[in-house]
Design an enzyme around this catalytic site. Structure first.
Site, PDB file in Angstrom:
ATOM      1  N   PRO A  18      -6.114  -4.920   3.403  1.00 36.79           N
ATOM      2  CG  PRO A  18      -5.712  -6.939   4.689  1.00 36.79           C
ATOM      3  CD  PRO A  18      -5.007  -5.757   4.069  1.00 36.79           C
ATOM      4  CD  GLN A  72      -6.656  -9.916   6.810  1.00 36.16           C
ATOM      5  OE1 GLN A  72      -7.879  -9.441   6.982  1.00 36.16           O
ATOM      6  NE2 GLN A  72      -5.576  -9.194   7.034  1.00 36.16           N
ATOM      7  CB  CYS A 102     -10.361  -6.985  12.362  1.00 33.10           C
ATOM      8  SG  CYS A 102     -11.986  -6.295  12.208  1.00 33.10           S
ATOM      9  CG  ASN A 202      -2.377   0.111   7.986  1.00 31.83           C
ATOM     10  OD1 ASN A 202      -3.230  -0.531   8.367  1.00 31.83           O
ATOM     11  ND2 ASN A 202      -2.781   0.739   6.803  1.00 31.83           N
ATOM     12  CG  ASP A 204      -3.943   8.123  10.488  1.00 32.34           C
ATOM     13  OD1 ASP A 204      -4.896   7.421  10.114  1.00 32.34           O
ATOM     14  OD2 ASP A 204      -3.715   8.738  11.387  1.00 32.34           O
TER      15      ASP A 204
END
Length: 330
Positions: A18, A72, A102, A202, A204
Protein backbone atom coordinates in the site's frame (compact mmCIF):
# COMPACT_ATOMS: atom_id res chain seq x y z
CA UNK A 1 3.45 -24.32 -0.12
CA UNK A 2 0.66 -21.81 -0.97
CA UNK A 3 0.29 -18.81 1.34
CA UNK A 4 -2.92 -18.85 3.36
CA UNK A 5 -4.41 -15.75 5.00
CA UNK A 6 -7.56 -16.77 6.81
CA UNK A 7 -9.82 -18.42 4.21
CA UNK A 8 -7.85 -17.00 1.29
CA UNK A 9 -5.19 -18.95 -0.60
CA UNK A 10 -2.91 -16.60 -2.53
CA UNK A 11 -2.12 -17.40 -6.15
CA UNK A 12 1.58 -16.67 -5.66
CA UNK A 13 4.09 -15.15 -3.24
CA UNK A 14 3.84 -11.55 -4.44
CA UNK A 15 1.74 -8.69 -3.07
CA UNK A 16 1.56 -4.98 -3.81
CA UNK A 17 2.56 -2.64 -0.98
CA UNK A 18 0.00 0.00 0.00
CA UNK A 19 1.36 3.41 -1.02
CA UNK A 20 -0.34 6.73 -0.35
CA UNK A 21 -1.13 8.53 -3.57
CA UNK A 22 -0.25 5.48 -5.66
CA UNK A 23 -2.27 2.35 -4.91
CA UNK A 24 -5.66 3.66 -5.93
CA UNK A 25 -8.23 1.37 -7.55
CA UNK A 26 -6.88 1.74 -11.12
CA UNK A 27 -3.32 0.91 -10.06
CA UNK A 28 -4.39 -1.97 -7.83
CA UNK A 29 -6.43 -3.49 -10.65
CA UNK A 30 -3.50 -3.09 -13.04
CA UNK A 31 -1.04 -4.80 -10.69
CA UNK A 32 -3.52 -7.61 -9.99
CA UNK A 33 -3.82 -8.23 -13.74
CA UNK A 34 -0.05 -8.57 -13.90
CA UNK A 35 0.03 -11.10 -11.09
CA UNK A 36 -0.02 -9.38 -7.68
CA UNK A 37 -1.96 -11.78 -5.46
CA UNK A 38 -2.99 -9.02 -3.04
CA UNK A 39 -3.20 -5.25 -3.43
CA UNK A 40 -4.11 -3.19 -0.37
CA UNK A 41 -5.79 0.19 -0.56
CA UNK A 42 -3.98 3.41 0.13
CA UNK A 43 -3.77 4.07 3.86
CA UNK A 44 -7.07 5.30 5.32
CA UNK A 45 -7.33 7.26 8.56
CA UNK A 46 -9.01 5.34 11.37
CA UNK A 47 -10.99 8.50 12.15
CA UNK A 48 -14.25 7.59 10.41
CA UNK A 49 -15.48 11.17 10.75
CA UNK A 50 -13.15 11.94 7.84
CA UNK A 51 -14.59 9.24 5.62
CA UNK A 52 -17.12 11.56 3.99
CA UNK A 53 -14.28 13.35 2.18
CA UNK A 54 -14.06 12.59 -1.54
CA UNK A 55 -10.43 11.51 -1.21
CA UNK A 56 -11.27 8.91 1.45
CA UNK A 57 -14.33 7.65 -0.41
CA UNK A 58 -12.12 6.99 -3.41
CA UNK A 59 -9.63 5.12 -1.23
CA UNK A 60 -12.45 2.87 -0.04
CA UNK A 61 -13.82 2.24 -3.53
CA UNK A 62 -13.68 -1.46 -4.47
CA UNK A 63 -15.90 -1.48 -7.56
CA UNK A 64 -14.84 -4.33 -9.83
CA UNK A 65 -11.85 -5.19 -7.67
CA UNK A 66 -10.60 -8.77 -7.49
CA UNK A 67 -10.86 -10.62 -4.21
CA UNK A 68 -9.67 -10.66 -1.55
CA UNK A 69 -10.14 -6.90 -1.11
CA UNK A 70 -7.78 -5.30 1.42
CA UNK A 71 -8.22 -1.98 3.25
CA UNK A 72 -5.31 -0.53 5.22
CA UNK A 73 -6.15 1.62 8.24
CA UNK A 74 -3.90 3.83 10.36
CA UNK A 75 -4.31 5.50 13.73
CA UNK A 76 -3.27 5.39 17.36
CA UNK A 77 -6.54 4.90 19.28
CA UNK A 78 -7.52 1.22 19.73
CA UNK A 79 -11.27 1.91 19.81
CA UNK A 80 -11.03 4.10 16.73
CA UNK A 81 -9.09 1.46 14.80
CA UNK A 82 -11.58 -1.20 15.84
CA UNK A 83 -14.47 0.94 14.57
CA UNK A 84 -12.62 1.70 11.33
CA UNK A 85 -12.08 -2.03 10.81
CA UNK A 86 -15.80 -2.69 11.28
CA UNK A 87 -16.73 0.06 8.85
CA UNK A 88 -14.19 -1.22 6.32
CA UNK A 89 -15.71 -4.70 6.42
CA UNK A 90 -19.21 -3.26 6.07
CA UNK A 91 -17.93 -1.47 2.95
CA UNK A 92 -16.59 -4.65 1.38
CA UNK A 93 -13.13 -5.23 2.86
CA UNK A 94 -12.28 -8.91 3.17
CA UNK A 95 -8.94 -8.32 4.89
CA UNK A 96 -8.08 -5.40 7.18
CA UNK A 97 -4.43 -4.32 7.30
CA UNK A 98 -3.04 -2.14 10.10
CA UNK A 99 -0.33 0.35 9.18
CA UNK A 100 2.58 0.50 11.60
CA UNK A 101 5.14 1.02 8.86
CA UNK A 102 4.60 4.49 7.43
CA UNK A 103 7.53 6.81 8.29
CA UNK A 104 5.88 10.02 7.03
CA UNK A 105 6.20 12.90 9.52
CA UNK A 106 2.54 13.91 9.25
CA UNK A 107 1.55 10.36 10.23
CA UNK A 108 4.18 9.78 12.90
CA UNK A 109 3.56 13.11 14.67
CA UNK A 110 0.08 11.78 15.43
CA UNK A 111 1.75 8.70 16.97
CA UNK A 112 0.47 6.53 14.13
CA UNK A 113 2.28 4.51 11.45
CA UNK A 114 5.80 3.45 12.42
CA UNK A 115 5.79 5.80 15.44
CA UNK A 116 3.70 3.14 17.21
CA UNK A 117 6.65 0.74 17.28
CA UNK A 118 8.09 2.77 20.18
CA UNK A 119 5.12 1.88 22.37
CA UNK A 120 4.70 -1.90 22.46
CA UNK A 121 1.88 -1.78 25.00
CA UNK A 122 -0.16 0.47 22.74
CA UNK A 123 0.63 -1.82 19.80
CA UNK A 124 -0.80 -4.73 21.77
CA UNK A 125 -3.98 -2.82 22.64
CA UNK A 126 -4.52 -1.80 19.01
CA UNK A 127 -3.99 -5.29 17.66
CA UNK A 128 -6.21 -6.90 20.28
CA UNK A 129 -9.07 -4.43 19.76
CA UNK A 130 -8.96 -4.62 15.98
CA UNK A 131 -8.77 -8.40 15.73
CA UNK A 132 -11.71 -8.77 18.14
CA UNK A 133 -13.78 -6.21 16.23
CA UNK A 134 -14.10 -8.08 12.93
CA UNK A 135 -14.62 -11.60 11.60
CA UNK A 136 -12.18 -11.22 8.70
CA UNK A 137 -8.38 -11.66 8.75
CA UNK A 138 -6.41 -8.76 10.21
CA UNK A 139 -2.85 -8.29 8.95
CA UNK A 140 -0.05 -5.94 9.97
CA UNK A 141 2.63 -3.88 8.22
CA UNK A 142 5.66 -2.87 10.30
CA UNK A 143 9.27 -1.76 10.05
CA UNK A 144 12.19 -3.39 11.83
CA UNK A 145 11.91 -0.95 14.74
CA UNK A 146 11.94 2.72 15.74
CA UNK A 147 15.66 3.25 15.00
CA UNK A 148 18.82 1.25 14.29
CA UNK A 149 19.61 0.92 18.00
CA UNK A 150 16.15 -0.42 18.83
CA UNK A 151 15.05 -3.04 16.34
CA UNK A 152 12.13 -4.59 18.19
CA UNK A 153 10.55 -6.20 15.14
CA UNK A 154 10.85 -9.74 16.51
CA UNK A 155 9.01 -8.83 19.73
CA UNK A 156 6.29 -7.02 17.79
CA UNK A 157 5.92 -9.99 15.42
CA UNK A 158 5.58 -12.52 18.24
CA UNK A 159 3.03 -10.31 19.96
CA UNK A 160 1.08 -9.89 16.74
CA UNK A 161 0.88 -13.63 16.20
CA UNK A 162 -0.34 -14.24 19.75
CA UNK A 163 -3.04 -11.58 19.37
CA UNK A 164 -4.45 -13.09 16.17
CA UNK A 165 -2.73 -11.21 13.35
CA UNK A 166 -2.79 -13.55 10.34
CA UNK A 167 0.09 -12.25 8.25
CA UNK A 168 2.90 -9.75 8.63
CA UNK A 169 4.72 -7.51 6.17
CA UNK A 170 8.09 -6.16 7.27
CA UNK A 171 9.94 -3.28 5.62
CA UNK A 172 13.68 -3.73 6.07
CA UNK A 173 14.32 -0.27 7.50
CA UNK A 174 13.57 1.44 10.80
CA UNK A 175 11.26 4.41 11.19
CA UNK A 176 14.30 6.69 11.57
CA UNK A 177 15.83 5.39 8.33
CA UNK A 178 12.72 6.30 6.32
CA UNK A 179 13.79 5.27 2.76
CA UNK A 180 17.47 6.13 3.09
CA UNK A 181 20.27 3.66 2.50
CA UNK A 182 19.71 0.03 1.66
CA UNK A 183 17.11 -2.22 3.23
CA UNK A 184 18.51 -4.82 5.63
CA UNK A 185 17.07 -8.29 5.67
CA UNK A 186 18.67 -9.83 8.76
CA UNK A 187 15.84 -8.62 10.99
CA UNK A 188 13.26 -9.96 8.54
CA UNK A 189 15.06 -13.30 8.63
CA UNK A 190 14.84 -13.32 12.44
CA UNK A 191 11.14 -12.48 12.30
CA UNK A 192 10.42 -15.20 9.76
CA UNK A 193 12.09 -17.74 12.05
CA UNK A 194 10.24 -16.49 15.12
CA UNK A 195 6.62 -16.78 13.93
CA UNK A 196 4.45 -19.28 12.09
CA UNK A 197 2.17 -16.78 10.32
CA UNK A 198 3.08 -15.75 6.75
CA UNK A 199 5.79 -13.09 6.58
CA UNK A 200 6.26 -10.83 3.55
CA UNK A 201 9.66 -9.18 3.08
CA UNK A 202 9.49 -5.59 1.85
CA UNK A 203 12.12 -3.11 0.71
CA UNK A 204 14.26 -2.57 -2.40
CA UNK A 205 12.89 -5.51 -4.40
CA UNK A 206 13.11 -4.28 -7.98
CA UNK A 207 14.35 -7.22 -10.10
CA UNK A 208 13.61 -10.94 -10.35
CA UNK A 209 17.14 -11.74 -9.23
CA UNK A 210 16.81 -9.52 -6.16
CA UNK A 211 13.47 -11.14 -5.36
CA UNK A 212 15.00 -14.62 -5.32
CA UNK A 213 17.94 -13.38 -3.26
CA UNK A 214 15.67 -11.78 -0.63
CA UNK A 215 13.47 -14.85 -0.31
CA UNK A 216 16.45 -17.18 -0.02
CA UNK A 217 18.19 -15.05 2.62
CA UNK A 218 15.18 -14.17 4.77
CA UNK A 219 13.19 -17.37 4.54
CA UNK A 220 10.12 -15.15 4.20
CA UNK A 221 6.98 -16.66 2.73
CA UNK A 222 6.50 -13.91 0.18
CA UNK A 223 7.48 -10.48 -1.07
CA UNK A 224 5.73 -7.14 -0.81
CA UNK A 225 6.69 -4.85 -3.68
CA UNK A 226 6.13 -1.10 -3.60
CA UNK A 227 8.34 1.38 -5.43
CA UNK A 228 9.60 -1.36 -7.74
CA UNK A 229 6.14 -1.50 -9.31
CA UNK A 230 5.91 2.22 -10.05
CA UNK A 231 5.96 2.53 -13.82
CA UNK A 232 6.55 -1.25 -14.04
CA UNK A 233 3.37 -3.04 -12.97
CA UNK A 234 4.54 -6.07 -14.99
CA UNK A 235 7.25 -6.67 -12.35
CA UNK A 236 4.90 -9.12 -10.62
CA UNK A 237 4.65 -11.26 -13.77
CA UNK A 238 8.41 -11.08 -14.30
CA UNK A 239 9.29 -12.10 -10.74
CA UNK A 240 6.67 -14.84 -10.55
CA UNK A 241 7.91 -16.41 -13.79
CA UNK A 242 11.53 -16.21 -12.65
CA UNK A 243 10.79 -17.77 -9.26
CA UNK A 244 8.84 -20.57 -10.90
CA UNK A 245 11.12 -21.36 -13.84
CA UNK A 246 14.44 -19.59 -13.35
CA UNK A 247 13.92 -17.92 -16.72
CA UNK A 248 13.52 -14.20 -17.29
CA UNK A 249 10.63 -12.71 -19.23
CA UNK A 250 11.47 -10.58 -22.24
CA UNK A 251 10.93 -6.90 -21.31
CA UNK A 252 7.86 -5.26 -22.86
CA UNK A 253 8.50 -3.35 -26.08
CA UNK A 254 8.00 0.39 -26.24
CA UNK A 255 4.70 -0.18 -28.02
CA UNK A 256 3.56 -2.55 -25.29
CA UNK A 257 4.55 -0.11 -22.55
CA UNK A 258 2.66 2.63 -24.38
CA UNK A 259 -0.45 0.47 -24.55
CA UNK A 260 -0.27 -0.45 -20.84
CA UNK A 261 0.31 3.18 -19.91
CA UNK A 262 -2.51 4.52 -22.10
CA UNK A 263 -5.04 2.11 -20.63
CA UNK A 264 -3.85 2.95 -17.13
CA UNK A 265 -4.27 6.68 -17.74
CA UNK A 266 -7.69 6.22 -19.31
CA UNK A 267 -8.75 4.37 -16.16
CA UNK A 268 -7.42 7.24 -14.05
CA UNK A 269 -9.46 9.78 -16.05
CA UNK A 270 -12.57 7.68 -15.58
CA UNK A 271 -11.96 7.12 -11.86
CA UNK A 272 -11.05 10.70 -10.88
CA UNK A 273 -12.66 12.74 -13.62
CA UNK A 274 -10.61 14.35 -16.36
CA UNK A 275 -9.14 17.35 -14.54
CA UNK A 276 -7.95 15.53 -11.43
CA UNK A 277 -7.14 12.40 -13.42
CA UNK A 278 -4.72 14.32 -15.64
CA UNK A 279 -2.92 15.68 -12.58
CA UNK A 280 -2.79 12.28 -10.87
CA UNK A 281 -1.48 10.72 -14.08
CA UNK A 282 1.60 12.96 -14.24
CA UNK A 283 3.60 11.01 -11.68
CA UNK A 284 2.79 7.75 -13.45
CA UNK A 285 3.93 9.27 -16.76
CA UNK A 286 7.26 10.07 -15.12
CA UNK A 287 7.64 6.55 -13.73
CA UNK A 288 6.81 4.87 -17.04
CA UNK A 289 9.08 7.10 -19.11
CA UNK A 290 11.96 8.31 -16.93
CA UNK A 291 14.54 5.82 -18.20
CA UNK A 292 13.73 6.27 -21.88
CA UNK A 293 15.74 8.36 -24.36
CA UNK A 294 14.64 11.97 -24.62
CA UNK A 295 12.67 11.92 -21.38
CA UNK A 296 14.01 15.22 -20.03
CA UNK A 297 12.75 17.18 -23.03
CA UNK A 298 9.47 15.24 -23.12
CA UNK A 299 8.85 15.83 -19.41
CA UNK A 300 8.85 19.60 -19.80
CA UNK A 301 6.04 19.47 -22.31
CA UNK A 302 3.89 16.65 -20.94
CA UNK A 303 3.80 18.11 -17.41
CA UNK A 304 2.00 21.13 -18.82
CA UNK A 305 -0.83 19.16 -20.44
CA UNK A 306 -4.18 20.11 -18.88
CA UNK A 307 -6.53 17.81 -20.79
CA UNK A 308 -6.67 14.08 -21.30
CA UNK A 309 -6.48 14.37 -25.08
CA UNK A 310 -3.43 16.62 -24.87
CA UNK A 311 -1.68 14.37 -22.36
CA UNK A 312 -2.37 11.20 -24.35
CA UNK A 313 -1.42 12.93 -27.60
CA UNK A 314 1.98 14.01 -26.29
CA UNK A 315 2.62 10.54 -24.89
CA UNK A 316 1.73 8.97 -28.26
CA UNK A 317 4.15 11.29 -30.04
CA UNK A 318 6.89 10.37 -27.57
CA UNK A 319 6.43 6.63 -28.05
CA UNK A 320 6.01 6.97 -31.82
CA UNK A 321 9.40 8.65 -31.95
CA UNK A 322 10.88 5.93 -29.78
CA UNK A 323 9.55 3.28 -32.16
CA UNK A 324 11.07 4.97 -35.19
CA UNK A 325 14.41 5.54 -33.47
CA UNK A 326 14.15 9.29 -33.92
CA UNK A 327 16.57 11.36 -31.84
CA UNK A 328 14.30 12.62 -29.06
CA UNK A 329 16.95 14.84 -27.57
CA UNK A 330 17.27 16.84 -30.76
Amino acid sequence: MPIQIGPYTLQNRLVLAPMAGVTDLPFRNLCRRFGASLAASEMVSANTELWSKDSTRRRLDHRGEATPRVVQIAGSEPKMLAEAAKRSVEGGAQIVDINMGCPAKKVCKKLAGSALLSDERLVARILDATVKAVNVPVTLKIRTGPDPTNKNGVRIAKMAELLGIQSLAVHGRTRQCRFKGQAEYQTIQSIAKAVDIPVFANGDCDTPEKAREILKFTGADGLMIGRGAQGRPWIFRDIDRYLETGRKVRPPTSDQVHDIMRRHLENLYEFYGESLGVRIARKHVVWYCKDRPGFDKFRKSVMGAETASRQLGQIKQFFDRLSTGEDLAA
